[in-house]
Design a protein around this motif. Structure first.
Motif, PDB file in Angstrom:
ATOM      1  N   GLU A   1      -7.311  -4.026   6.257  1.00 22.55           N
ATOM      2  CA  GLU A   1      -6.094  -4.830   6.149  1.00 22.55           C
ATOM      3  C   GLU A   1      -6.436  -6.193   5.529  1.00 22.55           C
ATOM      4  O   GLU A   1      -7.563  -6.682   5.647  1.00 22.55           O
ATOM      5  CB  GLU A   1      -5.444  -5.045   7.519  1.00 22.55           C
ATOM      6  CG  GLU A   1      -4.869  -3.786   8.137  1.00 22.55           C
ATOM      7  CD  GLU A   1      -5.860  -3.042   8.997  1.00 22.55           C
ATOM      8  OE1 GLU A   1      -5.454  -2.154   9.755  1.00 22.55           O
ATOM      9  OE2 GLU A   1      -7.067  -3.355   8.879  1.00 22.55           O
ATOM     10  N   LEU A   2      -5.459  -6.788   4.878  1.00 21.23           N
ATOM     11  CA  LEU A   2      -5.650  -8.093   4.262  1.00 21.23           C
ATOM     12  C   LEU A   2      -5.423  -9.181   5.305  1.00 21.23           C
ATOM     13  O   LEU A   2      -4.348  -9.284   5.889  1.00 21.23           O
ATOM     14  CB  LEU A   2      -4.677  -8.276   3.097  1.00 21.23           C
ATOM     15  CG  LEU A   2      -4.740  -9.627   2.364  1.00 21.23           C
ATOM     16  CD1 LEU A   2      -6.102  -9.825   1.721  1.00 21.23           C
ATOM     17  CD2 LEU A   2      -3.631  -9.730   1.328  1.00 21.23           C
TER      18      LEU A   2
ATOM     19  N   GLU B   1      -5.607 -13.177   5.553  1.00 21.03           N
ATOM     20  CA  GLU B   1      -5.738 -14.471   4.873  1.00 21.03           C
ATOM     21  C   GLU B   1      -4.841 -15.484   5.577  1.00 21.03           C
ATOM     22  O   GLU B   1      -3.770 -15.843   5.094  1.00 21.03           O
ATOM     23  CB  GLU B   1      -5.359 -14.359   3.400  1.00 21.03           C
ATOM     24  CG  GLU B   1      -6.316 -13.484   2.580  1.00 21.03           C
ATOM     25  CD  GLU B   1      -5.902 -13.389   1.128  1.00 21.03           C
ATOM     26  OE1 GLU B   1      -4.752 -13.794   0.809  1.00 21.03           O
ATOM     27  OE2 GLU B   1      -6.706 -12.905   0.307  1.00 21.03           O
TER      28      GLU B   1
ATOM     29  N   LYS C   1      -0.949 -13.115   7.355  1.00 16.04           N
ATOM     30  CA  LYS C   1      -0.964 -14.331   6.539  1.00 16.04           C
ATOM     31  C   LYS C   1      -0.809 -15.612   7.351  1.00 16.04           C
ATOM     32  O   LYS C   1      -0.979 -16.700   6.805  1.00 16.04           O
ATOM     33  CB  LYS C   1       0.172 -14.272   5.501  1.00 16.04           C
ATOM     34  CG  LYS C   1       0.166 -13.013   4.649  1.00 16.04           C
ATOM     35  CD  LYS C   1      -0.947 -13.020   3.623  1.00 16.04           C
ATOM     36  CE  LYS C   1      -0.665 -13.989   2.504  1.00 16.04           C
ATOM     37  NZ  LYS C   1      -1.687 -13.897   1.433  1.00 16.04           N
TER      38      LYS C   1
ATOM     39  N   ARG D   1      -0.781  -6.765   6.141  1.00 14.61           N
ATOM     40  CA  ARG D   1      -1.473  -8.019   5.864  1.00 14.61           C
ATOM     41  C   ARG D   1      -1.119  -9.036   6.936  1.00 14.61           C
ATOM     42  O   ARG D   1      -0.063  -8.956   7.575  1.00 14.61           O
ATOM     43  CB  ARG D   1      -1.093  -8.555   4.485  1.00 14.61           C
ATOM     44  CG  ARG D   1       0.392  -8.849   4.294  1.00 14.61           C
ATOM     45  CD  ARG D   1       0.674  -9.295   2.875  1.00 14.61           C
ATOM     46  NE  ARG D   1       2.090  -9.569   2.684  1.00 14.61           N
ATOM     47  CZ  ARG D   1       2.626  -9.926   1.508  1.00 14.61           C
ATOM     48  NH1 ARG D   1       1.843 -10.027   0.443  1.00 14.61           N
ATOM     49  NH2 ARG D   1       3.919 -10.156   1.415  1.00 14.61           N
TER      50      ARG D   1
END
Length: 216
Positions: A161-162, A164, A55, A53
């Motif tokens: 994939e994340l 954010e 972030k 991820r």
């Protein structure tokens, strides 16, 4: 000259060279967003993490080393699974700049340098690139010290994939590339194997067994 004075002058020269290199990179460089990768379920055997991820995103200036001032690679070409876009570049970032812009936050997998697998967003083209290799060591040192990192990057191949980061331009990449039908709804046809349309068209024709090919 005493050893203590020699070390002091040596340190001052290092600081001066580092300052000049950092300034040169900032003057001739372009803006990127550095996006550290966070591991979620790393495979210790293969050394990869498909559940990674992203972030955070940090603005940073890097110098593009290609002589044309752009990305290289094969560009668009037909691969096994369709049309593929391949772009690559070598980027230089001052170590001082990276430490101030990214390293001090402690969000990277490797705390002391850029890490392979981290992403770079290029606002000018809207491209997302993955760091494939980081040259953090060199056989030749200026006054016993290295002042830059050289990054080899390639166009990022998204695999769910994340992402954010809070930056709309980067996070929208997921909406454009995701294969999740909840994110990108797919218009489904009424059916895949129905022959009703063919039957309707067939009813419009009169078939004569004595003259199957029509009027002769």
């Amino acid at each position: 000259m005493s050893l203590r004075l020699h070390q002091s002058v040596y340190g001052n020269e290092n600081f001066l060279i580092e300052s000049l290199i950092t300034e040169a990179v900032n003057i001739h460089g372009v803006d990127f967003m550095y996006i550290p990768r966070q591991m979620v379920g790393k495979d210790d055997l293969l050394g990869e993490d498909r559940l990674s991820r992203f972030k955070n995103a940090y603005p940073i200036v890097m110098y593009m080393e290609s002589s044309e001032g752009g990305f290289q690679g094969q560009g668009a070409f037909a691969a096994k699974f369709g049309l593929t876009m391949e772009q690559s570049a070598t980027l230089t970032v001052a170590r001082r700049t990276w430490n101030q812009a990214v390293g001090r936050f402690g969000q990277t997998v490797l705390p002391n340098r850029p890490a392979e697998g981290d992403l770079l967003y290029f606002p000018m083209t809207g491209g997302l690139f993955e760091i494939m290799f980081v040259q953090h060591q060199d056989a030749f040192y200026q006054l016993g010290q290295l002042y830059v990192y050289k990054l080899t990057v390639e166009l990022f191949r998204y695999s769910s994939e994340l992402i954010e980061t809070g930056v709309e331009e980067i996070d929208s990449f997921v909406d454009n590339k995701s294969a999740d039908v909840e994110v990108n709804p797919v218009e489904k046809p009424d059916n895949f194997g129905g022959n009703s349309k063919f039957k309707q068209r067939a009813d419009e024709f009169v078939f004569n067994t004595n003259n199957p090919f029509g009027e002769l």
